[in-house]
Design a protein around this motif. Structure first.
Motif, PDB file in Angstrom:
ATOM      1  N   MET A   1       0.890  -1.345   0.009  1.00  0.00           N
ATOM      2  CA  MET A   1      -0.019  -0.180   0.073  1.00  0.00           C
ATOM      3  C   MET A   1       1.021   0.974   0.206  1.00  0.00           C
ATOM      4  SD  MET A   1      -2.841   0.901   2.784  1.00  0.00           S
ATOM      5  CE  MET A   1      -4.056   2.135   2.485  1.00  0.00           C
ATOM      6  N   ARG A   2       0.704   2.040  -0.787  1.00  0.00           N
ATOM      7  CA  ARG A   2       1.419   3.633  -1.129  1.00  0.00           C
ATOM      8  C   ARG A   2       1.044   4.702   0.025  1.00  0.00           C
ATOM      9  NH1 ARG A   2       1.399   8.161  -3.835  1.00  0.00           N
ATOM     10  NH2 ARG A   2       3.368   8.556  -4.591  1.00  0.00           N
ATOM     11  N   GLN A   3       1.940   5.226   0.569  1.00  0.00           N
ATOM     12  CA  GLN A   3       1.592   6.177   1.359  1.00  0.00           C
ATOM     13  C   GLN A   3       1.801   7.728   0.629  1.00  0.00           C
ATOM     14  OE1 GLN A   3       4.385   7.366   4.482  1.00  0.00           O
ATOM     15  NE2 GLN A   3       2.569   7.200   6.159  1.00  0.00           N
ATOM     16  N   SER A   4       0.969   8.460   0.696  1.00  0.00           N
ATOM     17  CA  SER A   4       1.011   9.795   0.086  1.00  0.00           C
ATOM     18  C   SER A   4       1.657  10.669   0.724  1.00  0.00           C
ATOM     19  CB  SER A   4      -0.707  10.500   0.462  1.00  0.00           C
ATOM     20  OG  SER A   4      -0.656  10.697   1.779  1.00  0.00           O
ATOM     21  N   ARG A   5       2.210  11.693   0.059  1.00  0.00           N
ATOM     22  CA  ARG A   5       3.164  12.490   0.650  1.00  0.00           C
ATOM     23  C   ARG A   5       2.530  13.358   2.074  1.00  0.00           C
ATOM     24  NH1 ARG A   5       4.586  13.510  -5.204  1.00  0.00           N
ATOM     25  NH2 ARG A   5       6.766  12.895  -5.231  1.00  0.00           N
ATOM     26  N   ARG A   6       1.356  13.554   1.813  1.00  0.00           N
ATOM     27  CA  ARG A   6       0.747  14.427   2.956  1.00  0.00           C
ATOM     28  C   ARG A   6       0.898  13.297   4.067  1.00  0.00           C
ATOM     29  NH1 ARG A   6      -4.714  14.548   5.017  1.00  0.00           N
ATOM     30  NH2 ARG A   6      -4.943  16.463   6.110  1.00  0.00           N
ATOM     31  N   MET A   7       0.360  12.060   3.947  1.00  0.00           N
ATOM     32  CA  MET A   7       0.472  11.247   5.240  1.00  0.00           C
ATOM     33  C   MET A   7       2.054  10.884   5.538  1.00  0.00           C
ATOM     34  SD  MET A   7      -2.178  10.574   6.352  1.00  0.00           S
ATOM     35  CE  MET A   7      -1.750   9.738   7.669  1.00  0.00           C
ATOM     36  N   SER A   8       3.053  10.798   4.755  1.00  0.00           N
ATOM     37  CA  SER A   8       4.272  10.972   4.823  1.00  0.00           C
ATOM     38  C   SER A   8       4.713  12.179   5.959  1.00  0.00           C
ATOM     39  CB  SER A   8       5.292  10.906   3.931  1.00  0.00           C
ATOM     40  OG  SER A   8       5.031   9.847   3.103  1.00  0.00           O
ATOM     41  N   LEU A   9       4.462  13.368   5.651  1.00  0.00           N
ATOM     42  CA  LEU A   9       4.642  14.682   6.248  1.00  0.00           C
ATOM     43  C   LEU A   9       3.897  14.530   7.586  1.00  0.00           C
ATOM     44  CD1 LEU A   9       6.094  17.347   6.219  1.00  0.00           C
ATOM     45  CD2 LEU A   9       3.756  18.227   5.120  1.00  0.00           C
ATOM     46  N   ILE A  10       2.584  14.047   7.836  1.00  0.00           N
ATOM     47  CA  ILE A  10       2.144  14.131   9.072  1.00  0.00           C
ATOM     48  C   ILE A  10       2.428  13.149   9.998  1.00  0.00           C
ATOM     49  CG2 ILE A  10      -0.355  13.241  10.187  1.00  0.00           C
ATOM     50  CD1 ILE A  10      -1.589  14.365   7.684  1.00  0.00           C
ATOM     51  N   GLU A  11       3.173  11.855   9.422  1.00  0.00           N
ATOM     52  CA  GLU A  11       3.746  10.909  10.337  1.00  0.00           C
ATOM     53  C   GLU A  11       5.146  11.374  10.757  1.00  0.00           C
ATOM     54  OE1 GLU A  11       6.204   6.779   9.670  1.00  0.00           O
ATOM     55  OE2 GLU A  11       4.677   7.113   8.298  1.00  0.00           O
ATOM     56  N   ALA A  12       5.902  12.187   9.793  1.00  0.00           N
ATOM     57  CA  ALA A  12       7.157  12.631  10.123  1.00  0.00           C
ATOM     58  C   ALA A  12       6.793  13.838  11.360  1.00  0.00           C
ATOM     59  CB  ALA A  12       7.774  13.300   8.971  1.00  0.00           C
ATOM     60  N   PHE A  13       5.990  14.810  11.138  1.00  0.00           N
ATOM     61  CA  PHE A  13       5.594  15.662  12.015  1.00  0.00           C
ATOM     62  C   PHE A  13       5.351  15.239  13.393  1.00  0.00           C
ATOM     63  CE2 PHE A  13       2.957  18.863  13.911  1.00  0.00           C
ATOM     64  CZ  PHE A  13       3.884  20.136  13.786  1.00  0.00           C
ATOM     65  N   ALA A  14       4.519  14.353  13.615  1.00  0.00           N
ATOM     66  CA  ALA A  14       4.193  13.604  14.699  1.00  0.00           C
ATOM     67  C   ALA A  14       5.247  13.039  15.393  1.00  0.00           C
ATOM     68  CB  ALA A  14       3.068  12.615  14.387  1.00  0.00           C
ATOM     69  N   ASN A  15       6.053  12.396  14.725  1.00  0.00           N
ATOM     70  CA  ASN A  15       7.211  11.757  15.175  1.00  0.00           C
ATOM     71  C   ASN A  15       8.165  12.502  15.809  1.00  0.00           C
ATOM     72  OD1 ASN A  15       9.356   9.768  15.662  1.00  0.00           O
ATOM     73  ND2 ASN A  15       9.968   9.675  13.743  1.00  0.00           N
ATOM     74  N   ALA A  60      12.485  13.333   4.087  1.00  0.00           N
ATOM     75  CA  ALA A  60      13.269  13.007   2.813  1.00  0.00           C
ATOM     76  C   ALA A  60      13.614  11.528   2.921  1.00  0.00           C
ATOM     77  CB  ALA A  60      14.631  13.869   3.047  1.00  0.00           C
ATOM     78  N   LEU A  61      14.037  10.821   4.307  1.00  0.00           N
ATOM     79  CA  LEU A  61      14.071   9.482   4.108  1.00  0.00           C
ATOM     80  C   LEU A  61      12.818   8.753   3.721  1.00  0.00           C
ATOM     81  CD1 LEU A  61      16.566   8.941   7.208  1.00  0.00           C
ATOM     82  CD2 LEU A  61      17.149   8.444   4.649  1.00  0.00           C
ATOM     83  N   ARG A  62      11.789   9.060   4.182  1.00  0.00           N
ATOM     84  CA  ARG A  62      10.462   8.435   3.907  1.00  0.00           C
ATOM     85  C   ARG A  62      10.226   8.658   2.595  1.00  0.00           C
ATOM     86  NH1 ARG A  62       6.668   4.698   5.832  1.00  0.00           N
ATOM     87  NH2 ARG A  62       7.163   5.779   7.917  1.00  0.00           N
ATOM     88  N   ARG A  63      10.397   9.624   2.000  1.00  0.00           N
ATOM     89  CA  ARG A  63      10.230   9.885   0.267  1.00  0.00           C
ATOM     90  C   ARG A  63      11.065   8.902  -0.366  1.00  0.00           C
ATOM     91  NH1 ARG A  63       5.680   9.905   0.229  1.00  0.00           N
ATOM     92  NH2 ARG A  63       5.981   9.796  -2.075  1.00  0.00           N
ATOM     93  N   LEU A  64      12.132   8.643   0.124  1.00  0.00           N
ATOM     94  CA  LEU A  64      13.433   8.064  -0.721  1.00  0.00           C
ATOM     95  C   LEU A  64      13.043   6.457  -0.739  1.00  0.00           C
ATOM     96  CD1 LEU A  64      16.198   7.448  -1.909  1.00  0.00           C
ATOM     97  CD2 LEU A  64      17.168   7.394   0.480  1.00  0.00           C
ATOM     98  N   GLU A  66       9.949   5.375  -0.258  1.00  0.00           N
ATOM     99  CA  GLU A  66       8.676   5.379  -0.990  1.00  0.00           C
ATOM    100  C   GLU A  66       9.061   5.355  -2.412  1.00  0.00           C
ATOM    101  OE1 GLU A  66       4.968   4.796  -2.559  1.00  0.00           O
ATOM    102  OE2 GLU A  66       5.833   4.487  -0.273  1.00  0.00           O
ATOM    103  N   ALA A  67      10.060   5.976  -2.781  1.00  0.00           N
ATOM    104  CA  ALA A  67      10.612   5.832  -4.260  1.00  0.00           C
ATOM    105  C   ALA A  67      11.141   4.539  -4.632  1.00  0.00           C
ATOM    106  CB  ALA A  67      11.611   7.222  -4.565  1.00  0.00           C
ATOM    107  N   ILE A  68      12.014   4.288  -3.710  1.00  0.00           N
ATOM    108  CA  ILE A  68      12.755   2.540  -3.915  1.00  0.00           C
ATOM    109  C   ILE A  68      11.605   1.746  -4.063  1.00  0.00           C
ATOM    110  CG2 ILE A  68      14.025   0.907  -2.730  1.00  0.00           C
ATOM    111  CD1 ILE A  68      15.774   3.516  -1.728  1.00  0.00           C
ATOM    112  N   ARG A  69      10.401   1.581  -3.052  1.00  0.00           N
ATOM    113  CA  ARG A  69       9.501   0.705  -3.196  1.00  0.00           C
ATOM    114  C   ARG A  69       8.733   0.906  -4.297  1.00  0.00           C
ATOM    115  NH1 ARG A  69       4.672   0.384  -3.388  1.00  0.00           N
ATOM    116  NH2 ARG A  69       4.138   2.402  -3.543  1.00  0.00           N
ATOM    117  N   ALA A  70       8.413   2.101  -4.791  1.00  0.00           N
ATOM    118  CA  ALA A  70       7.874   2.317  -6.121  1.00  0.00           C
ATOM    119  C   ALA A  70       8.528   1.806  -7.505  1.00  0.00           C
ATOM    120  CB  ALA A  70       7.346   3.803  -6.282  1.00  0.00           C
ATOM    121  N   ALA A  71       9.774   2.104  -7.338  1.00  0.00           N
ATOM    122  CA  ALA A  71      10.779   1.625  -8.736  1.00  0.00           C
ATOM    123  C   ALA A  71      10.671  -0.109  -8.388  1.00  0.00           C
ATOM    124  CB  ALA A  71      12.018   1.975  -8.389  1.00  0.00           C
ATOM    125  N   SER A  72      10.788  -0.412  -7.349  1.00  0.00           N
ATOM    126  CA  SER A  72      11.037  -2.104  -7.421  1.00  0.00           C
ATOM    127  C   SER A  72       9.665  -2.830  -7.730  1.00  0.00           C
ATOM    128  CB  SER A  72      11.333  -2.580  -5.774  1.00  0.00           C
ATOM    129  OG  SER A  72      10.382  -2.398  -5.029  1.00  0.00           O
TER     130      SER A  72
END
Length: 78
Positions: A1-15, A60-64, A66-72
């Motif tokens: 399941m793909r995580q949106s950029r918005r949810m990535s940002l929310i997760e990172a902000f909460a963390n 940045a790491l979350r997006r990286l 996610e990009a690796i996951r999407a590419a694979s």
């Protein structure tokens, strides 16, 4: 399941928000052990600087990853 950029940002902000308050408390406890003394406002500023860096790093790491996951997935490796 793909995580949106918005949810990535929310997760990172909460963390990072939780990490910020842990850092403030840790500094207040640890600094005196090493002979450093800072006012509460200074602890907040120091923590804010490192928190900002942490938020950028975490997003940045979350997006990286996610990009690796999407590419694979595109290459049929997942």
């Amino acid at each position: 399941m793909r995580q949106s950029r918005r949810m990535s940002l929310i997760e990172a902000f909460a963390n990072v928000t939780v990490g910020f308050w842990i850092a403030v408390a840790a500094q207040a406890l640890a600094f005196p052990l090493f002979g450093f003394h800072a006012a509460p406002a200074q602890h907040l500023v120091i923590s804010a600087i490192f928190t900002g860096l942490s938020l950028i790093r975490s997003f940045a790491l979350r997006r990286l990853f996610e990009a690796i996951r999407a590419a694979s997935h595109r290459d049929g490796r997942a």
